[in-house]
Design a protein around this motif. Structure first.
Motif, PDB file in Angstrom:
ATOM      1  N   ARG A  70      14.688 -26.587  -9.331  1.00 55.05           N
ATOM      2  CA  ARG A  70      12.859 -26.988 -10.897  1.00 55.05           C
ATOM      3  C   ARG A  70      12.144 -26.793  -9.842  1.00 55.05           C
ATOM      4  O   ARG A  70      11.081 -26.914 -10.194  1.00 55.05           O
ATOM      5  N   ARG A  75       6.713 -19.995  -8.496  1.00 56.10           N
ATOM      6  CA  ARG A  75       6.757 -18.895  -8.620  1.00 56.10           C
ATOM      7  C   ARG A  75       4.665 -18.773  -9.266  1.00 56.10           C
ATOM      8  O   ARG A  75       4.089 -20.060  -9.669  1.00 56.10           O
ATOM      9  N   ALA A 125       1.446 -16.749 -19.520  1.00 58.82           N
ATOM     10  CA  ALA A 125       2.490 -17.250 -18.570  1.00 58.82           C
ATOM     11  C   ALA A 125       2.732 -18.069 -18.340  1.00 58.82           C
ATOM     12  O   ALA A 125       2.910 -19.404 -18.028  1.00 58.82           O
ATOM     13  N   GLU A 128       2.924 -20.830 -20.767  1.00 58.44           N
ATOM     14  CA  GLU A 128       4.536 -21.508 -21.639  1.00 58.44           C
ATOM     15  C   GLU A 128       4.689 -22.105 -19.797  1.00 58.44           C
ATOM     16  O   GLU A 128       6.586 -22.087 -20.028  1.00 58.44           O
ATOM     17  N   ASP A 129       4.957 -22.230 -18.893  1.00 54.57           N
ATOM     18  CA  ASP A 129       5.128 -22.587 -18.090  1.00 54.57           C
ATOM     19  C   ASP A 129       5.833 -21.622 -16.561  1.00 54.57           C
ATOM     20  O   ASP A 129       7.192 -22.340 -16.181  1.00 54.57           O
ATOM     21  N   TYR A 130       5.738 -20.532 -17.235  1.00 58.85           N
ATOM     22  CA  TYR A 130       6.912 -19.589 -16.621  1.00 58.85           C
ATOM     23  C   TYR A 130       6.529 -18.999 -15.079  1.00 58.85           C
ATOM     24  O   TYR A 130       7.318 -18.592 -13.938  1.00 58.85           O
ATOM     25  N   ILE A 131       5.236 -19.084 -14.731  1.00 61.35           N
ATOM     26  CA  ILE A 131       4.280 -19.461 -13.299  1.00 61.35           C
ATOM     27  C   ILE A 131       3.806 -20.706 -13.121  1.00 61.35           C
ATOM     28  O   ILE A 131       3.540 -21.077 -13.932  1.00 61.35           O
TER      29      ILE A 131
END
Length: 201
Positions: A70, A75, A125, A128-131
């Motif tokens: 994690r 990203r 993104a 939403e903590d995708y990046i």
């Protein structure tokens, strides 16, 4: 055999504390715990050996690897910007790309890049903590609102348009990135990293 097991533990302990890569240290610690299990078995301390096997070998290794995965990946979402961050047939290039790839190497992050076609998609993104980091051209009028929710580093652009690196991480991470940024760009126009953030957008 007891001496051998003890020496094995000592070896893996030294190996673990001298590693520079976190994942190597995790595996070294697992090997050290395995040697400890052997030592306890040879000493006929079977109950302690079982506990060490369950907690020291299996559970802690699983937790360390999960946390490492994690925290070890960074990203980055970006919108292509000439001279700053762009992709071509030859690969990625640009000053911000060089900044982030250098930062990732310095702090041993695995860098993953995601290209976006528009700011709203990229903003969604990062919410939403995708990046973990977003970079691209940005409207000056929305900067004050963004700075309530994100750390924002404004980046000088050859075109004169406002570009920014933004992220929502710890102050420690902000200080590291800002320091690295200033080493490449020089002191820039940035927000105060101590600023208290308000409600989410």
């Amino acid at each position: 055999m007891l001496v051998f097991a003890a020496l094995l533990m000592l070896f893996f302990t030294i190996y673990t504390v001298t590693r520079t890569k976190p994942i190597d240290a995790v595996f070294g610690r697992t090997a050290m715990s395995t040697a400890a299990v052997l030592l306890f078995v040879l000493a006929a301390a079977f109950d302690v050996a079982i506990v060490e096997a369950l907690l020291g070998v299996f559970l802690s290794t699983f937790l360390y690897i999960t946390i490492f995965k994690r925290t070890g990946t960074l990203r980055v979402g970006f919108i292509s910007s000439e001279g700053l961050f762009q992709r071509s047939e030859a690969g990625y290039s640009g000053k911000v790309y060089e900044l982030l790839i250098g930062f990732a190497r310095e702090y041993k992050y695995e860098l993953q890049l995601v290209e976006y076609g528009g700011f709203e998609e990229m903003l969604r993104a990062i919410r939403e903590d995708y990046i973990g980091i977003a970079f691209g051209p940005i409207e000056v009028s929305i900067l004050p609102q963004l700075e309530k929710n994100f750390y924002v580093i404004r980046v000088p652009s050859p075109s004169g348009a406002t570009h920014a690196i933004m992220f929502e991480r710890s102050k420690e991470f902000a200080d590291k990135l800002l320091s690295y940024y200033e080493g490449i760009f020089g002191p820039g126009e940035t927000m105060d990293v101590d600023k208290v953030r308000g409600d989410r957008l």
